[in-house]
Design a protein around this motif. Structure first.
Motif, PDB file in Angstrom:
ATOM      1  N   ALA A 183       1.184  -0.938  -0.049  1.00  0.00           N
ATOM      2  CA  ALA A 183       0.000  -0.101   0.155  1.00  0.00           C
ATOM      3  C   ALA A 183       0.649   1.062  -0.209  1.00  0.00           C
ATOM      4  O   ALA A 183       1.761   0.809   0.836  1.00  0.00           O
ATOM      5  CB  ALA A 183      -0.672  -0.174   1.470  1.00  0.00           C
ATOM      6  N   VAL A 203       2.722   2.599  -2.346  1.00  0.00           N
ATOM      7  CA  VAL A 203       4.291   3.026  -3.299  1.00  0.00           C
ATOM      8  C   VAL A 203       4.097   3.395  -4.216  1.00  0.00           C
ATOM      9  O   VAL A 203       4.659   4.321  -5.151  1.00  0.00           O
ATOM     10  CB  VAL A 203       4.416   1.401  -3.315  1.00  0.00           C
ATOM     11  CG1 VAL A 203       5.473   0.370  -1.957  1.00  0.00           C
ATOM     12  CG2 VAL A 203       3.981   0.501  -4.348  1.00  0.00           C
ATOM     13  N   LYS A 261       1.084   2.568  -6.712  1.00  0.00           N
ATOM     14  CA  LYS A 261       0.938   2.053  -8.122  1.00  0.00           C
ATOM     15  C   LYS A 261      -0.431   2.952  -8.904  1.00  0.00           C
ATOM     16  O   LYS A 261      -0.333   3.230  -9.986  1.00  0.00           O
ATOM     17  CB  LYS A 261      -0.352   0.520  -7.379  1.00  0.00           C
ATOM     18  CG  LYS A 261       0.922   0.504  -7.433  1.00  0.00           C
ATOM     19  CD  LYS A 261       0.143  -1.495  -6.675  1.00  0.00           C
ATOM     20  CE  LYS A 261      -0.725  -1.523  -5.061  1.00  0.00           C
ATOM     21  NZ  LYS A 261       0.197  -0.717  -4.260  1.00  0.00           N
ATOM     22  N   GLY A 265      -3.045  -2.884  -2.210  1.00  0.00           N
ATOM     23  CA  GLY A 265      -2.098  -2.908  -1.722  1.00  0.00           C
ATOM     24  C   GLY A 265      -2.271  -3.852   0.041  1.00  0.00           C
ATOM     25  O   GLY A 265      -1.535  -4.186   0.497  1.00  0.00           O
ATOM     26  N   ASN A 292       9.540   3.190  -7.329  1.00  0.00           N
ATOM     27  CA  ASN A 292       9.515   4.544  -7.990  1.00  0.00           C
ATOM     28  C   ASN A 292       9.258   5.228  -6.440  1.00  0.00           C
ATOM     29  O   ASN A 292       9.887   4.816  -5.635  1.00  0.00           O
ATOM     30  CB  ASN A 292       6.937   4.575  -7.470  1.00  0.00           C
ATOM     31  CG  ASN A 292       6.588   5.402  -8.228  1.00  0.00           C
ATOM     32  OD1 ASN A 292       6.900   5.671  -9.100  1.00  0.00           O
ATOM     33  ND2 ASN A 292       5.326   5.604  -7.801  1.00  0.00           N
ATOM     34  N   SER A 343       8.876   7.915 -11.478  1.00  0.00           N
ATOM     35  CA  SER A 343       8.214   8.836 -11.207  1.00  0.00           C
ATOM     36  C   SER A 343       6.906   9.555 -11.352  1.00  0.00           C
ATOM     37  O   SER A 343       7.137   9.466 -12.842  1.00  0.00           O
ATOM     38  CB  SER A 343       9.017   9.934 -11.013  1.00  0.00           C
ATOM     39  OG  SER A 343       8.018  11.150 -10.175  1.00  0.00           O
TER      40      SER A 343
END
Ligand SMILES: Nc1nc2c(ncn2[C@@H]2O[C@H](COP(=O)(O)OP(=O)(O)OP(=O)(O)O)[C@@H](O)[C@H]2O)c(=O)[nH]1
Ligand SMILES: [Mg+2]
Lengths: 201, 734
Positions: free
Chosen positions: A16, A18, A20, A65, A120, A149
């Motif tokens: 969670a 990160v 996405k 996540g 990321n 990024s």
């Protein structure tokens, strides 16, 4: 509009927070959403890209996540053509969880699925995972590796385009007929998705 | 000067001259026009001279008028200034009156509050304070200053009322608490209505919500207790937690339903959200208690970990029997669906508060509710529950399907085997159950899992049967079924596996059909509330098409196996007698050949027996394909034996007739044309039936069907004719 030649399912997984959802938004809508809430269950978006004059439709599943959505997330592994495993380069725990995610992928996804590791948030200056460490991990586990990024739009376009190109390549090599006698069956079955898994046999 | 130069100058002069002439014409015309106007202008000048003295007068008048207007304007300005002054004065008078009124009311309120409070008439007291509070406090103080001689009295009243308000606030608060303690509903409501008069909206709502929460808590506690006491005896024991949760949601919903008009009337619009959020806090607490109990009683954790561990070698526990999960799964889906209804109710209540003026404010309220709900314990717990439900549902489906495949049997009179209907029954049941949660993500997950289970369990089971293949050896399926009906023990392996092979081959065909039906029915059955949800659902449903494809692959393999083990060897053995017969015939021999049909009658008879045996056993599609494969094989294998035979004119004629008989037999055996499959063989017959070698050139050019034979083929065939010379054949040109 719907005149695409290939349709691929791309599924994003990872801890969670990160990024996405931000990656997907950046790619599909060209924006970095402020105050992005955690994803509930799974989100679904479509974008068509063009590579070598071929239209490729990407069906992107952005999973949650958080642990309590795991049953939902897992059900999307099996039919995925590509899996993007994301971690946050400024957050060691998200990197430490990668083996757990790989175990899940091993258990539920097709063995031939295209796997991509993404580090990321490279815009941040509090990096905790050096690029080499991510690269090494990816190499050891037979994955592609890319750092992105979502905020600065670095490598996001590239990530999805490369996946599309790679999947198209795989699909092309399997387009050879599998049975010598094609007219055995009056086949009019719908095959909407391309089964990548049989590539290379 | 040369002539040409002269000419040039001439031409130049000529042009200039004609231009000057034109100018002259134009000037003359203008002059004439001016002259024509001369008398007119004269007349005008005369007129003007006559009017001139009058103008003097007019100018005088105008000046006078201008003076008058200026005077009037000054006058009007003066008047309007006075009117404005008057207006100001009037509004001052009005304000003054207001202040006098306020002063009078202040006195009145002041007196009234005292006496009302003394006799416990809180409504009146509150009304007085409310009147006081609705006055402009700053103005009031100013008035006190203005009214010099009586300022003390006014200030006195103000402070008295302020005191009274504070006192009244305290009293009401206390009284309210007291009423709550005594569970005196009438008094609770009485004081609840008074709070807004004292500008205690928030306080009142807080207190009142607290009170309602305790009511809900009491209700919930008793329900939980009775539930737990009767959890084994109740006839709804299996879904008793769903029942309690339903009761709790209903209790909260009806509380909101009842309180909404009250809150709106006394507290104004837009306040219900505060109440709802307060009640929601209580709901969170109670749900937690109930779900904890559910978790414990139903051993969800145990089942979930058993299921999670089942594939790991370290697992020590035996996985649960799927049948034991049926009721739990039902209960969990009821809970999810009630939760969904409850959320919808809350959103409707908040969105339905039409009284706020601005649309934006409305959306703010709903957004606030949604964000509160999303971070609530209720929501988190329900998501966790859904997660476990989906885990167990997956396990249930997988295990039940495995069992159905294990217990697969072939019944006489049924083309397919039991697994087909059983598996689809299970899959449909699971998807329907998931769709009763009203959670589209849940439905999609179960559909995804269904695709996986169908592919990895059923399709691979069917594929395995097809890979093993159709047992060779003579086929007597009817016997196989009869033996099976009498009991498995007596069935020979080969007979049984033949029956299984056929049934599984049919499974692949009917299975694809079932999948299509399932897809269409789900599209119409599952309700999606947004466009996104619909697209999610449709995209998951396309996963079923890969199951279809897997079935198709099994079907193809199965039919290939039939070709290799059942059709090819058989056709070859039927063709044996062909090679033993001479096709070099005299006329008499030809007549008797035609009369006795020594080959083709038996050959067609064999084919017919073979087909009629399969006709009832295979599905329509499979049977058609079988006929097509048979025709294809006959086409190529018969050509091979022909190529090893010699013919003369009559032998060729006999063969051509035999082939025609064969084609016409196949045409009657199927509903579609197999002529195409036998085209090459027919052409072999035609070639061998030629009277003269050179006739082939006519046929070659004019045949309505495209030739399947190449010139090389044809020459080879012509050479089978003993009566055609090689020279002639070599001379043929195409
Ligand atoms: N600096 C920086 N912040 C990012 C980047 N991508 C995402 N974020 C931030 O990270 C936070 C989480 O992003 P999300 O995209 O919601 O994360 P997620 O992986 O979708 O999380 P879940 O849906 O809970 O699984 C947000 O506050 C984003 O603003 C990035 O590239 N750079
Ligand atoms: Mg997200």
């Amino acid at each position: 509009m719907d005149d695409y030649k290939f349709l691929f399912k791309v599924v994003l997984v990872g801890n969670a927070g990160v990024g996405k959802t931000c990656l997907v938004r950046r790619f599909t809508q060209g924006l970095f959403p402020p105050g992005q809430g955690a994803t509930i269950g799974v989100d679904f978006m479509i974008k068509t890209v063009e590579i070598d004059n071929e239209k490729i439709k990407l069906q992107i599943w952005d999973t949650a996540g958080q642990e309590r959505f795991r049953s939902i997330t897992q059900s999307y592994y099996r039919s995925a053509h590509a899996l993007i495993l994301v971690y946050d380069i400024s957050c060691q725990p998200t990197f430490d969880c990668l083996p757990d995610w790989l175990r899940e992928i091993e258990e539920y996804a097709s063995s031939k699925v295209l796997r991509v590791l993404v580090g990321n948030k490279i815009d941040r200056d509090d990096r905790e995972i050096p690029t080499r460490v991510g690269e090494d991990f990816a190499q050891r586990h037979n994955m592609y590796y890319l750092e992105t990024s979502a905020k600065e739009s670095d490598n996001v376009e590239k990530l999805f385009n490369q996946i599309a190109a790679e999947l198209m390549e795989q699909a092309r090599c399997k387009e050879l007929p599998r049975y010598d006698d094609g007219n055995l069956q009056n086949m009019n079955r719908r095959t909407t998705s391309v089964d990548v898994t049989c590539c290379g046999n | 000067m040369t002539t040409s130069a002269n000419e040039f100058i001439d031409s130049e002069h000529k042009a200039l001259y004609s231009k000057i002439c034109n100018e002259e014409d134009k000037v003359t015309r203008e002059l004439q026009a001016a002259m024509a106007r001369h008398p007119l202008l004269d007349a005008k000048v005369r007129n003007i001279t006559k009017v001139l003295p009058n103008l003097e007068v007019i100018s005088q008048d105008a000046k006078q008028l201008s003076d008058m207007i200026g005077f009037a304007s000054t006058l009007i300005e003066n008047v309007s200034y006075k009117v404005r002054r008057l207006d100001v004065a009037r509004s001052r008078v009005f304000e003054c009156q207001q202040r006098v009124h306020d002063l009078l009311d202040l006195q009145l309120c002041c007196d009234g509050v005292k006496s009302s409070m003394n006799i416990g008439d809180f409504e009146k007291a509150a009304a007085h304070v409310h009147r006081y509070l609705s006055m402009d406090q700053r103005l009031l103080e100013k008035t006190a200053d203005d009214v010099n001689q009586d300022s003390a009295a006014v200030n006195n009243s103000i402070s008295l009322l302020q005191d009274a308000a504070t006192k009244l606030r305290n009293i009401l608060s206390d009284k309210f608490s007291e009423a709550v303690k005594n569970d005196d509903l009438a008094s609770v409501e009485r004081f609840f209505k008074l709070f807004p008069l004292l500008e205690m909206h928030d306080h009142g709502l807080d207190k009142y919500s607290d009170y309602l929460c305790t009511q809900i808590q009491t209700f919930s506690k008793t329900k939980i207790k009775t539930t737990l006491d009767n959890k084994n005896s109740d006839k709804r024991a299996g879904i008793i937690f769903a029942d309690v949760i339903t009761l709790l949601f209903e209790d909260i919903a009806s509380t909101i339903e009842v309180q909404q008009p009250l809150v709106e009337t006394y507290y104004g619009p837009g306040r219900i959200l505060k109440l709802i959020l307060k009640l929601q806090e209580e709901c969170n607490k109670q749900i937690k208690v109930i779900l904890n109990e559910l978790w414990r009683t139903r051993q969800i954790e145990k089942y979930a970990s058993m299921v999670r561990d089942k594939n790991r070698s370290t697992s020590t526990m035996k996985p649960p029997d799927p049948k034991d999960l049926d009721q739990l799964l039902a209960e969990l889906t009821i809970i999810q669906s009630r939760y969904h209804l409850y959320l919808k109710f809350l959103k409707r209540k908040v969105a339905g508060e039409r009284i706020t003026e601005k649309e934006g404010e409305q959306n703010d309220l709903v957004a606030k509710l949604e964000s509160k709900l999303q971070s609530s314990d209720l929501c988190r717990l329900m998501q966790e529950l859904l997660n476990n439900y989906l885990l167990l549902e997956h396990f249930y489906m997988e295990e039940s399907v495995r069992k159905a495949i294990q217990m697969d049997c072939v019944d006489q009179g049924s083309q397919t085997s039991s697994m087909l209907d059983d598996v689809f029954f299970i899959v449909k049941k699971c998807i329907r159950r998931a769709s009763s949660t009203s959670n589209i993500d849940g439905v999609c997950v179960v559909i995804n899992n269904a695709c996986g289970v169908l592919e990895t369990e059923m399709c691979s089971a069917l594929m395995n049967t097809m890979k093993v293949g159709f047992p060779s050896g003579y086929l007597d399926l009817t016997q196989a079924y009869n033996v099976m009906m009498q009991g498995r023990l007596q069935t020979t392996d080969s007979e049984q596996s033949k029956a299984v092979f056929i049934a599984h081959l049919n499974n692949t065909d009917v299975g694809s059909e079932y999948i299509n039906t399932l897809c269409t029915s789900l599209v119409s059955e599952v309700t999606c509330s947004t466009e996104l949800e619909r697209r999610k659902l449709e995209s998951c449903l396309t996963g079923l098409s890969s199951v279809s494809a897997a079935m198709g692959a099994s079907q193809e393999l199965g039919l290939q196996q039939l070709r290799n083990t059942a059709i090819k060897p058989r056709v070859l053995s039927w063709l044996d007698s062909f090679s033993t017969l001479s096709h070099v015939l005299s006329e008499e021999e030809f007549s008797s050949y035609e009369a006795n049909e020594p080959f083709i009658r038996g050959f067609i008879g064999n084919i017919d027996n073979f087909l009629s045996e399969f006709k009832g056993l295979l599905t329509g599609n499979n049977y058609e394909t079988l006929v097509s494969i048979l025709a294809t094989e006959v086409n190529s294998l018969m050509e091979k034996v022909i190529m090893k035979t010699e013919f003369n004119r009559f032998g060729g004629l006999a063969l051509d007739k035999e082939i025609r008989a064969l084609v016409s037999y196949f045409s009657t055996a199927t509903s579609w044309s197999v002529r195409d499959k036998l085209a090459r063989l027919s052409q072999v017959g035609t070639v061998l039936n030629l009277e003269q070698v050179n006739e082939i050139s006519d046929y070659w050019g004019s045949s309505p069907l495209p030739w399947r034979l190449t010139p090389v083929d044809i020459k080879k065939i012509l050479k089978l004719r003993t009566d055609f010379s090689n020279d002639e054949i070599n001379k043929v040109h195409f």
